[in-house]
Enzyme design. Structure first.
Site, PDB file in Angstrom:
ATOM      1  N   SER A 102      99.370  16.940  25.659  1.00  0.00           N
ATOM      2  CA  SER A 102      99.446  18.384  25.496  1.00  0.00           C
ATOM      3  C   SER A 102      99.915  18.767  24.104  1.00  0.00           C
ATOM      4  O   SER A 102     100.764  18.098  23.506  1.00  0.00           O
ATOM      5  CB  SER A 102     100.409  18.952  26.541  1.00  0.00           C
ATOM      6  OG  SER A 102     100.702  20.301  26.258  1.00  0.00           O
ATOM      7  N   TYR A 130      95.729  24.908  22.626  1.00  0.00           N
ATOM      8  CA  TYR A 130      95.466  26.337  22.748  1.00  0.00           C
ATOM      9  C   TYR A 130      95.087  26.792  21.351  1.00  0.00           C
ATOM     10  O   TYR A 130      95.875  26.597  20.412  1.00  0.00           O
ATOM     11  CB  TYR A 130      96.730  27.061  23.216  1.00  0.00           C
ATOM     12  CG  TYR A 130      97.182  26.649  24.608  1.00  0.00           C
ATOM     13  CD1 TYR A 130      96.542  27.171  25.723  1.00  0.00           C
ATOM     14  CD2 TYR A 130      98.219  25.739  24.801  1.00  0.00           C
ATOM     15  CE1 TYR A 130      96.932  26.803  27.000  1.00  0.00           C
ATOM     16  CE2 TYR A 130      98.615  25.363  26.075  1.00  0.00           C
ATOM     17  CZ  TYR A 130      97.970  25.898  27.174  1.00  0.00           C
ATOM     18  OH  TYR A 130      98.343  25.525  28.429  1.00  0.00           O
ATOM     19  N   THR A 156      92.016  24.515  26.023  1.00  0.00           N
ATOM     20  CA  THR A 156      92.345  25.167  27.290  1.00  0.00           C
ATOM     21  C   THR A 156      91.996  26.641  27.180  1.00  0.00           C
ATOM     22  O   THR A 156      92.540  27.361  26.332  1.00  0.00           O
ATOM     23  CB  THR A 156      93.821  24.960  27.637  1.00  0.00           C
ATOM     24  OG1 THR A 156      94.033  23.546  27.752  1.00  0.00           O
ATOM     25  CG2 THR A 156      94.176  25.619  28.958  1.00  0.00           C
ATOM     26  N   LYS A 224      88.511  23.337  28.912  1.00  0.00           N
ATOM     27  CA  LYS A 224      89.284  23.163  30.146  1.00  0.00           C
ATOM     28  C   LYS A 224      89.635  24.520  30.742  1.00  0.00           C
ATOM     29  O   LYS A 224      90.041  25.431  30.025  1.00  0.00           O
ATOM     30  CB  LYS A 224      90.586  22.403  29.835  1.00  0.00           C
ATOM     31  CG  LYS A 224      91.546  22.277  31.013  1.00  0.00           C
ATOM     32  CD  LYS A 224      92.735  21.384  30.656  1.00  0.00           C
ATOM     33  CE  LYS A 224      93.693  21.172  31.816  1.00  0.00           C
ATOM     34  NZ  LYS A 224      94.622  22.274  32.032  1.00  0.00           N
ATOM     35  N   HIS A 248      94.276  25.308  36.338  1.00  0.00           N
ATOM     36  CA  HIS A 248      95.548  25.054  35.647  1.00  0.00           C
ATOM     37  C   HIS A 248      96.637  24.691  36.658  1.00  0.00           C
ATOM     38  O   HIS A 248      97.807  25.042  36.495  1.00  0.00           O
ATOM     39  CB  HIS A 248      95.946  26.294  34.833  1.00  0.00           C
ATOM     40  CG  HIS A 248      96.749  26.001  33.599  1.00  0.00           C
ATOM     41  ND1 HIS A 248      96.271  26.203  32.330  1.00  0.00           N
ATOM     42  CD2 HIS A 248      98.003  25.536  33.442  1.00  0.00           C
ATOM     43  CE1 HIS A 248      97.203  25.886  31.446  1.00  0.00           C
ATOM     44  NE2 HIS A 248      98.275  25.466  32.094  1.00  0.00           N
TER      45      HIS A 248
HETATM   46  C1  LIG Z   1     104.337  21.118  34.393  1.00  0.00           C
HETATM   47  C2  LIG Z   1     102.919  21.378  33.972  1.00  0.00           C
HETATM   48  C3  LIG Z   1     102.635  21.607  32.637  1.00  0.00           C
HETATM   49  C4  LIG Z   1     101.320  21.833  32.232  1.00  0.00           C
HETATM   50  N1  LIG Z   1     101.067  21.986  30.906  1.00  0.00           N
HETATM   51  C5  LIG Z   1      99.783  22.150  30.497  1.00  0.00           C
HETATM   52  C6  LIG Z   1      99.473  22.232  29.128  1.00  0.00           C
HETATM   53  O1  LIG Z   1     100.348  22.150  28.277  1.00  0.00           O
HETATM   54  N2  LIG Z   1      98.175  22.412  28.777  1.00  0.00           N
HETATM   55  C7  LIG Z   1      97.165  22.504  29.711  1.00  0.00           C
HETATM   56  O2  LIG Z   1      95.998  22.667  29.357  1.00  0.00           O
HETATM   57  N3  LIG Z   1      97.437  22.393  31.031  1.00  0.00           N
HETATM   58  C8  LIG Z   1      98.713  22.209  31.436  1.00  0.00           C
HETATM   59  N4  LIG Z   1      98.970  22.066  32.768  1.00  0.00           N
HETATM   60  C9  LIG Z   1      97.853  22.053  33.736  1.00  0.00           C
HETATM   61  C10 LIG Z   1      97.330  20.624  33.965  1.00  0.00           C
HETATM   62  O3  LIG Z   1      96.622  20.156  32.850  1.00  0.00           O
HETATM   63  C11 LIG Z   1      96.394  20.523  35.168  1.00  0.00           C
HETATM   64  O4  LIG Z   1      95.383  21.506  35.047  1.00  0.00           O
HETATM   65  C12 LIG Z   1      97.069  20.677  36.520  1.00  0.00           C
HETATM   66  O5  LIG Z   1      98.390  20.170  36.498  1.00  0.00           O
HETATM   67  C13 LIG Z   1      96.263  19.941  37.577  1.00  0.00           C
HETATM   68  O6  LIG Z   1      96.797  20.123  38.832  1.00  0.00           O
HETATM   69  P1  LIG Z   1      97.733  19.046  39.599  1.00  0.00           P
HETATM   70  O7  LIG Z   1      99.089  19.185  39.008  1.00  0.00           O
HETATM   71  O8  LIG Z   1      97.632  19.534  41.010  1.00  0.00           O
HETATM   72  O9  LIG Z   1      97.140  17.672  39.437  1.00  0.00           O
HETATM   73  C14 LIG Z   1     100.277  21.858  33.197  1.00  0.00           C
HETATM   74  C15 LIG Z   1     100.580  21.618  34.532  1.00  0.00           C
HETATM   75  C16 LIG Z   1     101.876  21.379  34.935  1.00  0.00           C
HETATM   76  C17 LIG Z   1     102.148  21.118  36.382  1.00  0.00           C
HETATM   77  O1  LIG Z   2     103.257  25.134  31.752  1.00  0.00           O
HETATM   78  C1  LIG Z   2     102.041  25.182  31.586  1.00  0.00           C
HETATM   79  O2  LIG Z   2     101.232  25.170  32.543  1.00  0.00           O
HETATM   80  C2  LIG Z   2     101.456  25.240  30.250  1.00  0.00           C
HETATM   81  O3  LIG Z   2     100.265  25.189  30.158  1.00  0.00           O
HETATM   82  C3  LIG Z   2     102.265  25.359  29.006  1.00  0.00           C
HETATM   83  C4  LIG Z   2     101.787  26.138  27.961  1.00  0.00           C
HETATM   84  C5  LIG Z   2     102.533  26.280  26.806  1.00  0.00           C
HETATM   85  C6  LIG Z   2     103.755  25.652  26.691  1.00  0.00           C
HETATM   86  C7  LIG Z   2     104.214  24.887  27.715  1.00  0.00           C
HETATM   87  C8  LIG Z   2     103.475  24.714  28.864  1.00  0.00           C
END
Ligand SMILES: Cc1cc2nc3c(=O)[nH]c(=O)nc-3n(C[C@H](O)[C@H](O)[C@H](O)COP(=O)(O)O)c2cc1C
Ligand SMILES: O=C(O)C(=O)c1ccccc1
Length: 360
Positions: A102, A130, A156, A224, A248
């Site tokens: 990420s 992003y 994303t 994404k 997400h």
């Molecule tokens: C704690 C957390 C942080 C996430 N941070 C990001 C991120 O920084 N960028 C992003 O594109 N998706 C982020 N996501 C979404 C994940 O890439 C993904 O779409 C999602 O977790 C998939 O679902 P699952 O947790 O049920 O496997 C985040 C998800 C979680 C749970």
């Molecule tokens: O928490 C998230 O799902 C996420 O996508 C995110 C976005 C920016 C900073 C930290 C997490």
């Protein structure tokens, strides 16, 4: 097994950080639906097909030979374990799983990629971003990802604004505790000296910005957070390497369908022009195989990786990936398939009396 790691993670984590990892947006409907939608699906095996032992390897732009399970990008791994994204990257590399690191990682992309390559010289690390409205920031991040040796970018697109995470609001969790830094955001144009630039989300981004990104890099660019079939078709028209069907993890718009419910229409709209990946709610090998049968080339896991990491670092992530891949191999064999190309969408039916309707 995943359940045990989850409980171990819950016991180890600060409850505020647990809520950050586990939570979703709004009433957490989309979060719950991601799981329920998989639970509503049944698999119809084919028999006596002489398929032989299964071959799970997939070819993707940016990953010529990877397993069918990838690490979805999640932020702040050092909150889960002191080794953070390095531990995740090592486990992913050892399991042949693509790691999408990420932009909001607490380890710089160069260090994530280096950790992966210590395990496997050809490990695939992709950089999730992003697109940043401020001039020069996106370009600087792209150069960092390229220099780190990332083999693809993941944009994303489902976040024109931050999701409203109800648990984080309740816990007043809106900034990282001391000692944890979004390392990728240090030293960028406009960043305060010694401090990371805030990640911006912008509702002004459009396909023109994606076009500019594509012009600025030779790396494959995945999009994404696609749910609408028309957007998947546009992504293909716009030269995206592929799309990731995702809500997400239920953390952006809470009113959306489950990712796996959006998958068949997206796969049909794309019609094989570009690969389609999926994440959201994948918790078992049967979930993996159902998504592959419905048209996904590979599936991502977010929270399960964080459970493994919080429970036991690199070894915990390795357990999660081995368990899901091992189960997927077993289920594929039971379905009479040698690889995911042998699976067809008719092998996934709704549970219950309606399931076999089309054959009546
Ligand atoms: C704690 C957390 C942080 C996430 N941070 C990001 C991120 O920084 N960028 C992003 O594109 N998706 C982020 N996501 C979404 C994940 O890439 C993904 O779409 C999602 O977790 C998939 O679902 P699952 O947790 O049920 O496997 C985040 C998800 C979680 C749970
Ligand atoms: O928490 C998230 O799902 C996420 O996508 C995110 C976005 C920016 C900073 C930290 C997490």
């Amino acid at each position: 097994m995943l359940g045990e790691l989850r409980e171990k993670a819950r016991a180890r984590l600060d409850p505020v950080h647990w809520d950050y990892f586990e939570g979703g947006a709004g009433a957490e409907t989309a979060l719950a639906e991601n799981l329920r939608a998989f639970a509503r699906l049944a698999l119809l095996p084919r028999v006596l097909r002489g398929a032989g032992p299964p071959d799970l390897a997939v070819r993707l732009p940016g990953a010529p030979a990877a397993g069918p399970v990838f690490v979805a990008p999640t932020a702040f791994h050092t909150l889960a374990h002191p080794e953070g994204e390095r531990a995740t990257a090592r486990a992913a590399a050892a399991a042949d799983a693509v790691m999408v690191t990420s932009m909001a990682a607490t380890t710089a992309v160069a260090d994530v990629a280096a950790a992966a390559r210590e395990v496997r010289a050809d490990a695939a690390v992709w950089f999730q971003m992003y697109l940043q409205p401020r001039a020069g920031v996106t370009e600087a991040l792209v150069r960092r990802a390229e220099q780190a040796g990332c083999t693809a970018l993941v944009v994303t697109a489902d976040s024109p604004v931050f999701g409203r995470h109800s648990r984080d609001d309740r816990n007043d969790f809106h900034r990282l505790p001391p000692g944890h830094v979004t390392q990728n955001m240090l030293g960028l144009p406009g960043a305060p000296p010694g401090r990371p630039l805030d990640i911006a989300m912008s509702p002004e981004l459009s396909w023109a910005d994606l076009r500019r990104l594509r012009a600025a890099t030779g790396l494959p660019v995945w999009v994404k957070g696609v749910l609408h079939p028309a957007d998947a078709r546009l992504a293909a028209d716009e030269g995206a390497a592929g799309v990731i069907v995702s809500n997400h993890g239920g953390r952006q718009l809470d009113a959306v369908p489950a990712a796996v419910e959006a998958l068949p229409a997206v796969a049909e709209a794309v019609g094989g022009r570009i690969p389609v990946l999926l994440d959201g709610g994948v918790r078992s090998g049967a979930d993996v195989v159902a998504a592959l049968a419905l048209g996904a080339a590979a599936v991502g896991v977010g929270r399960p990786v964080l459970w493994g990491l919080a429970a036991s670092g690199e070894a915990g992530v390795a357990q999660v990936l081995a368990e899901l891949t091992g189960q997927a191999r077993h289920v594929l064999t039971l379905c009479g398939a040698r690889d995911c190309r042998d699976l067809t969408p008719d092998q996934v039916v709704p549970r219950g009396p309606e399931g076999m309707r089309r054959w009546r």
